[in-house]
Scaffold this active site. Sequence first.
Site, PDB file in Angstrom:
ATOM      1  N   HIS A   1       0.844  -1.189   0.000  1.00 36.35           N
ATOM      2  CA  HIS A   1       0.000   0.000   0.000  1.00 36.35           C
ATOM      3  C   HIS A   1       0.887   1.250   0.000  1.00 36.35           C
ATOM      4  CE1 HIS A   1      -3.581   2.361   0.651  1.00 36.35           C
ATOM      5  NE2 HIS A   1      -2.883   3.074   1.515  1.00 36.35           N
TER       6      HIS A   1
ATOM      7  N   GLY B   1     -10.666  -6.322   5.977  1.00 37.16           N
ATOM      8  CA  GLY B   1     -10.849  -4.877   5.840  1.00 37.16           C
ATOM      9  C   GLY B   1     -10.146  -4.330   4.606  1.00 37.16           C
TER      10      GLY B   1
HETATM   11  C1  GRF Z   1       1.201   0.412  -6.094  1.00 36.92           C
HETATM   12  O1  GRF Z   1       1.431   1.790  -5.920  1.00 36.92           O
HETATM   13  C2  GRF Z   1       0.632  -0.208  -4.859  1.00 36.92           C
HETATM   14  O2  GRF Z   1       1.022   0.430  -3.700  1.00 36.92           O
HETATM   15  C3  GRF Z   1      -0.853  -0.053  -5.047  1.00 36.92           C
HETATM   16  O3  GRF Z   1      -1.050  -0.203  -6.428  1.00 36.92           O
HETATM   17  C4  GRF Z   1       0.113   0.177  -7.142  1.00 36.92           C
HETATM   18  C5  GRF Z   1       0.451  -0.941  -8.073  1.00 36.92           C
HETATM   19  O4  GRF Z   1       1.465  -0.615  -8.967  1.00 36.92           O
HETATM   20  N1  GRF Z   1      -1.547  -1.031  -4.223  1.00 36.92           N
HETATM   21  P1  GRF Z   1       2.103  -1.715  -9.907  1.00 36.92           P
HETATM   22  O5  GRF Z   1       0.983  -2.355 -10.718  1.00 36.92           O
HETATM   23  O6  GRF Z   1       2.830  -2.700  -9.071  1.00 36.92           O
HETATM   24  O7  GRF Z   1       3.027  -0.945 -10.801  1.00 36.92           O
END
Ligand code: GRF
Length: 194
Positions: free
Chosen positions: A110, A144
């Site tokens: 995240h 969640g």
């Molecule tokens: C990342 O910024 C991650 O934190 C969020 O979605 C984005 C995915 O990027 N959950 P990628 O597809 O790995 O380039």
Amino acid sequence: MVLGVLGSGSGSNMQAILDAIDAGSLDARVALVLSDCPGAWILERARQRGIEAGVIDCRGFRTKFPEEAQVETAVRLKDAGVEFVCLAGFLRLVKRPLLDAFPGRILNIHPALLPAFPGLESWKQALDAGVAETGCTVHLVDEGMDTGPILLQERVPVLPGDSPESLHARIQAAEHRLYPAALTYLSARSGNGS
Ligand code: GRF
């Protein structure tokens, strides 16, 4: 460690995991990559590497991850021998059928220091809040949204003049270090590969 990856977008975090495996810093193998978006670049990245890649049939739901689709996903991951599931930009909420199939073995990345700024576009939330520092988090997934036990975090400064794009890019660079590091940590903690 046998990994499965679920993603909806570009898959740069999966690429970082593959790069860490290639570099020998992560003792793992990606066995299966699945996406809810047939055109997602993450699927192309997987295919180019010779990794099995497939589409999750979400029955026409735009954002929901229907129960039947979760059961099917669990079966496909199990059939591929997957031990840990990495959510990497996967935009649907994982619920019981899939969580129960991999208890304590589904991870998410995240782009904020959880519990701050859960949900979408966390880098924009951080800019709007005027914080001096944000970051990224790898956590285990529960029912969640962006909750669940935190495994690792990396801090990222918010710089004067940052745009949403520049901040997001700095966070993503940190994510690409953090996800492989979290998997290495988890592998050691679970006794995998030791
Ligand atoms: C990342 O910024 C991650 O934190 C969020 O979605 C984005 C995915 O990027 N959950 P990628 O597809 O790995 O380039």
